[in-house]
Write an enzyme that holds these catalytic residues in place. Structure first.
Site, mmCIF file in Angstrom:
data_model
loop_
_atom_site.group_PDB
_atom_site.id
_atom_site.type_symbol
_atom_site.label_atom_id
_atom_site.label_comp_id
_atom_site.label_asym_id
_atom_site.label_seq_id
_atom_site.Cartn_x
_atom_site.Cartn_y
_atom_site.Cartn_z
ATOM 1 N N HIS A 1 0.804 -1.227 0.000
ATOM 2 C CA HIS A 1 0.000 0.000 0.000
ATOM 3 C C HIS A 1 0.842 1.284 0.000
ATOM 4 C CE1 HIS A 1 -3.553 2.355 1.818
ATOM 5 N NE2 HIS A 1 -4.021 1.829 0.712
ATOM 6 N N LYS B 1 3.093 4.515 -1.021
ATOM 7 C CA LYS B 1 3.009 5.516 -2.083
ATOM 8 C C LYS B 1 4.140 6.499 -1.845
ATOM 9 C CE LYS B 1 -1.503 5.390 -0.093
ATOM 10 N NZ LYS B 1 -1.709 4.126 -0.799
ATOM 11 N N ASP C 1 16.990 10.875 -5.774
ATOM 12 C CA ASP C 1 18.443 11.030 -5.665
ATOM 13 C C ASP C 1 18.998 10.529 -4.326
ATOM 14 O OD1 ASP C 1 18.553 12.137 -8.211
ATOM 15 O OD2 ASP C 1 18.288 14.181 -7.472
HETATM 16 ZN ZN LIG Z 1 -6.049 0.607 0.004
#
Ligand SMILES: [Zn+2]
Ligand SMILES: [Zn+2]
Lengths: 181, 181
Positions: B125, B127, B132
């Site tokens: 899950h 994100k 760099d």
């Molecule tokens: Zn979810």
């Protein structure tokens, strides 16, 4: 409202301590509920952050159906006179989609916590907490059992004022533009 | 693999610049695609962070179906020899659930980016993006059009080594335990 803002200011001024830099600037990772790997955090670690609040807990949560966390909030709130807990949640989730979230937040509201619901085109998708106006927890983690036991998730913890001030300001705006449950 | 790890080390060593403190320690808020409010960020702001990568972009994304972002990655990757882009995504999303994510990441893979898929009990899950090896973007925002235009979302940007090192380490572990697409 004005009364709540005043309460909040007072709570803020009461703060006489600083949070230890290293503990409060870190990242918690979760992976399918595994807790034996030293790289990974546990529900207990997460609870500790919540539980160390002294004056205010401001939650902006899309979902919240994990009763371990609900119980920590309820226990703290009922034990500690003057602890302010403010909650903003998603209108659709609260009113229809997720019965787990509704039940838990309804209980918090009935016990006297401040609660508002926020409408959005799709989701009020935040999952952040501001602790004592001094630290923020944010990341991918919804406060549900699935997230803690079945997902890969990250929660970043920060006391950097460049982060915290922005969340504080955003929380105030969201609160003003949210409605009663 | 070993070759990729070597490439990565080289890319890291090439870095001769530091990211401006204030710009890279902040929070981006999104609200239903509104961009007139100075408190809120826009897709353009977000793109700027991606676009300023000089050596490496490491993505760990549950979903990614926003072609504006896909095009930024593809354009940078094809223009800049030596830019390393590594992507980890969710096995279920990539193989079945989300055709938008599959199409976009498949294209990235076909163009030569490194891609792995990660199995999980429920969702991989995350994100987050590491830029760099020096900055991390994380928060509630999935890289989809709905998230940018219909949701309330937050993206925290940080260069604090207490954060960045943890994400780097976690990315390496996830990469090692992920499979080819
Ligand atoms: Zn979810
Ligand atoms: Zn969502």
């Amino acid at each position: 409202g004005t009364k709540e803002e005043k309460e909040y200011e007072i709570a803020q001024r009461k703060l006489q301590f600083r949070k230890p830099e290293k503990i409060w600037n870190t990242v918690l990772f979760f992976e399918n509920g595994v807790t034996t790997d030293p790289e990974l955090a546990s529900l207990k670690t997460f609870v500790h952050y919540l539980d160390s609040a002294r004056a205010t807990i401001q939650l902006c949560l899309y979902r919240m159906s994990h009763w371990t966390l609900g119980d920590v909030l309820l226990k703290k709130f009922n034990k500690r006179r003057g602890l302010l807990i403010q909650i903003i949640t998603d209108y659709d989730v609260f009113t229809s989609i997720d019965k787990g979230t509704t039940r838990l937040f309804r209980k918090c509201f009935d016990e006297g916590m401040s609660l508002k619901v926020r409408r959005s085109k799709s989701h009020m998708h935040h999952k952040f907490a501001i602790i004592d106006g001094e630290a923020v927890l944010t990341g991918s983690l919804n406060w549900t059992e699935q997230a803690f036991t079945g997902n890969h998730e990250d929660v970043l913890v920060t006391t950097n004022p460049l982060h915290v001030d922005k969340y504080m300001q955003r929380f105030r705006t969201l609160w003003r533009n949210s409605q009663d449950p």
